[in-house]
Design an enzyme around this catalytic site. Structure first.
Site, PDB file in Angstrom:
ATOM      1  N   CYS A 262      96.732  42.144  30.598  1.00  0.00           N
ATOM      2  CA  CYS A 262      97.929  42.761  30.047  1.00  0.00           C
ATOM      3  C   CYS A 262      99.117  42.461  30.952  1.00  0.00           C
ATOM      4  CB  CYS A 262      97.755  44.276  29.918  1.00  0.00           C
ATOM      5  SG  CYS A 262      96.396  44.778  28.836  1.00  0.00           S
TER       6      CYS A 262
ATOM      7  N   GLY B 227      99.408  39.011  26.889  1.00  0.00           N
ATOM      8  CA  GLY B 227      98.825  39.866  25.868  1.00  0.00           C
ATOM      9  C   GLY B 227      99.565  39.736  24.558  1.00  0.00           C
TER      10      GLY B 227
ATOM     11  N   ASN C 267      97.372  47.370  33.653  1.00  0.00           N
ATOM     12  CA  ASN C 267      96.774  46.045  33.536  1.00  0.00           C
ATOM     13  C   ASN C 267      95.495  46.045  34.355  1.00  0.00           C
ATOM     14  OD1 ASN C 267      96.195  43.276  33.402  1.00  0.00           O
ATOM     15  ND2 ASN C 267      97.529  42.826  35.139  1.00  0.00           N
ATOM     16  N   GLY C 268      94.352  45.861  33.708  1.00  0.00           N
ATOM     17  CA  GLY C 268      93.095  45.838  34.441  1.00  0.00           C
ATOM     18  C   GLY C 268      91.990  46.531  33.679  1.00  0.00           C
TER      19      GLY C 268
ATOM     20  N   TYR D 285      94.638  30.240  35.152  1.00  0.00           N
ATOM     21  CA  TYR D 285      94.935  30.319  33.723  1.00  0.00           C
ATOM     22  C   TYR D 285      96.039  31.282  33.334  1.00  0.00           C
ATOM     23  CZ  TYR D 285      94.167  31.278  28.729  1.00  0.00           C
ATOM     24  OH  TYR D 285      94.340  31.454  27.399  1.00  0.00           O
TER      25      TYR D 285
END
Length: 513
Positions: A2, A31, A105-106, A260
């Site tokens: 995210c 996201g 985020n995670g 990535y």
């Protein structure tokens, strides 16, 4: 994965929402499932707009005008456990105590334990399956335990310190306390990234938190600094304070950010993503030389756009082999890796990439990609190269074989759905239809990143070696994760949870049709 952001403007009459909207557009690559913004007005009232879809589909000018206030939190999301329910769009909000907002985020690996605690002991209502809502309620419960009518920085630091002890996993969070200020913190191992910066104005300094430095660069913020592992930062209209709350963990940023996820123009933990990918290409070239040796018969190097382009260019330079763009990308198709469901990913590959036959016809081609996850995309790409006339198709991956699920916020599939699961390189080559697959060596990948920041002694490489740095990853947990993440589960229709929350905010919801 995210993307998160938060901003507080020095001008009390300013509007935070336009720049939060811009920040989410910049973070869209992190996201594409859902997005949301929550802002806070001068009297502490919160205003919200969130929903499923891309940023451009959720927000329009009329909705942005309703998001008043000089501070706020933004979020772009894709589901880490397979759910795309509208109600799981972030940021999340709880009204007690003080009015708290959080974007996350995670992923937490002890979510089941936290859920039981919040239900049976804290008696806090959890409305979704999202571990982000758990994080928010853990923080809220810690703050509520102070029993104070008004919160201060010390209370927040103490509550986040307790949260670090309670929550296990990889997480970076951007939050807001209504009428008080914005808050950011990062897990004790620093697995997920978070930065902050400031911008001088006639009213003083504006401050912003974001997942990647490119957000702050684009919005003219300077003095960009990483939030350290186990560190929390609190920014109010009066001051900025930060505190290192956990000191005994090994700093282990996620190496997949550099492979990535992150944009190449970002700098994460002092490492230029662009330079790291150049180093990956340099190391991968050596791997290709070792693998092919005297059988080297590559005519052209072609990247799989976009993430691998930098590495492929450096690889071609070192090997002294022609570099050509062989695929034209439709930029209006989402990233297939983060699309829920195998069938949707498969169909999207050919819509997303179109080969130019003149670059493939009668040539031995080396395709370079950042990684091979399920193998679906790689198989389609290899077949497109053959359909365009390639004599041989070699496939080089900037990352080693992915053999283990990610538990820290990347929606890796189940182990059995990974093309690298219990397969060697020859078998993977056969699975994707390539003449040969050449993988980056894990030590070389780590060295490519460490070269730019030698003091980082460890990266999270769990998807390659199964070593989960934050701990508490049991076989039972992985089995549960697989039940949530497999493509059969993702293809199952779930209960629609899109009804607007009755939480005392100004709500504006827009579903992508």
């Amino acid at each position: 994965m995210c993307g998160i952001s938060a901003i507080i403007l020095a001008n009390l009459q300013g509007l935070a929402c336009p720049e939060l909207f811009e920040s989410l557009g910049i973070l869209q690559h992190r996201g594409q499932d859902a997005a949301g913004i929550v802002t806070c007005g001068s009297k502490g009232r919160l205003y919200q707009c969130k929903g499923n879809g891309l940023v451009r589909d959720i927000f329009d000018e009329s909705q942005l005008r309703t998001l008043i206030g000089n501070m706020g939190v933004g979020h772009v999301r894709y589901p880490t456990a397979g759910s795309s329910a509208h109600a799981e769009a972030q940021p999340f909000y709880v009204n007690s105590p003080y009015g708290l907002v959080l974007g996350h985020n995670g992923n937490l690996v002890n979510a089941a334990e936290l859920r039981r605690f919040l239900d049976l002991e804290a008696h806090r209502h959890i409305n979704t399956d999202s571990d982000s809502e758990l994080l928010l309620n853990i923080l809220a419960n810690n703050l509520q335990a102070t029993g104070k009518f008004r919160v201060n920085e010390e209370d927040i630091f103490n509550s986040i310190g307790q949260l670090f002890e309670q929550c296990t996993g990889g997480y970076a969070c951007a939050g807001m306390v209504a009428g008080f200020g914005i808050v950011g913190f990062r897990d004790p191992n620093g697995i997920r990234p978070l930065v902050y910066g400031r911008r001088k104005t006639a009213y003083g300094y504006d401050y912003m938190l974001a997942s990647e430095s490119v957000v702050l660069d684009s919005l003219d913020f300077t003095d960009i600094t990483d939030v350290l592992p186990g560190e929390a930062i609190i920014i109010t209209k009066h001051a900025i304070t930060k505190r290192h709350l956990v000191a005994d963990k090994v700093f282990s940023p996620c190496v997949f950010e550099y492979v990535y996820f992150a944009r190449p123009d970002s700098i994460i933990d002092g490492i230029s993503v662009y330079k790291a990918r150049l180093e990956m290409g340099e190391a991968l070239a050596s791997q290709v030389l070792r693998a092919l040796g005297d059988d080297m018969d590559i005519d052209v190097v072609i990247p799989v756009p976009d993430t691998s382009r930098v590495s492929a260019l450096q690889l071609s330079y070192k090997l002294n082999i022609l570099f050509r763009e062989g695929f034209i990308k439709n930029r209006y198709i989402g990233r297939t890796f983060i699309m829920p469901g195998q069938e949707m990913r498969r169909k999207s590959v050919r819509r997303k990439l179109n080969p130019m036959a003149l670059e493939f016809a009668n040539k031995n081609v080396l395709l370079v990609d950042d990684s091979i996850v399920r193998g679906t995309t790689s198989r389609e790409i290899v077949q497109m190269a053959r359909d365009s006339g390639a004599k041989k198709v070699y496939f080089a991956s900037c990352a080693p074989p992915i053999r283990f699920p990610n538990v820290y916020g990347i929606d890796m599939p189940t182990s059995r759905e990974l093309v690298g699961y219990q397969r060697n390189e020859v078998q993977i080559s056969q699975e994707i239809g390539a003449d040969r697959v050449i993988f980056q060596d894990l030590d070389d990948l780590v060295a490519a990143c460490r070269k730019l920041r030698p003091d980082i002694t460890r990266f999270d490489t769990s998807v390659f070696d199964g070593d989960y740095v934050a701990g508490q990853v049991t076989t039972a947990y992985l089995d549960h994760l697989e039940s949530l993440r497999n493509d059969k589960a993702k293809g199952t229709l779930q209960e629609d949870e899109a009804a607007p929350e009755t939480i005392g905010l100004h709500n504006s919801f827009k579903r992508k049709n």
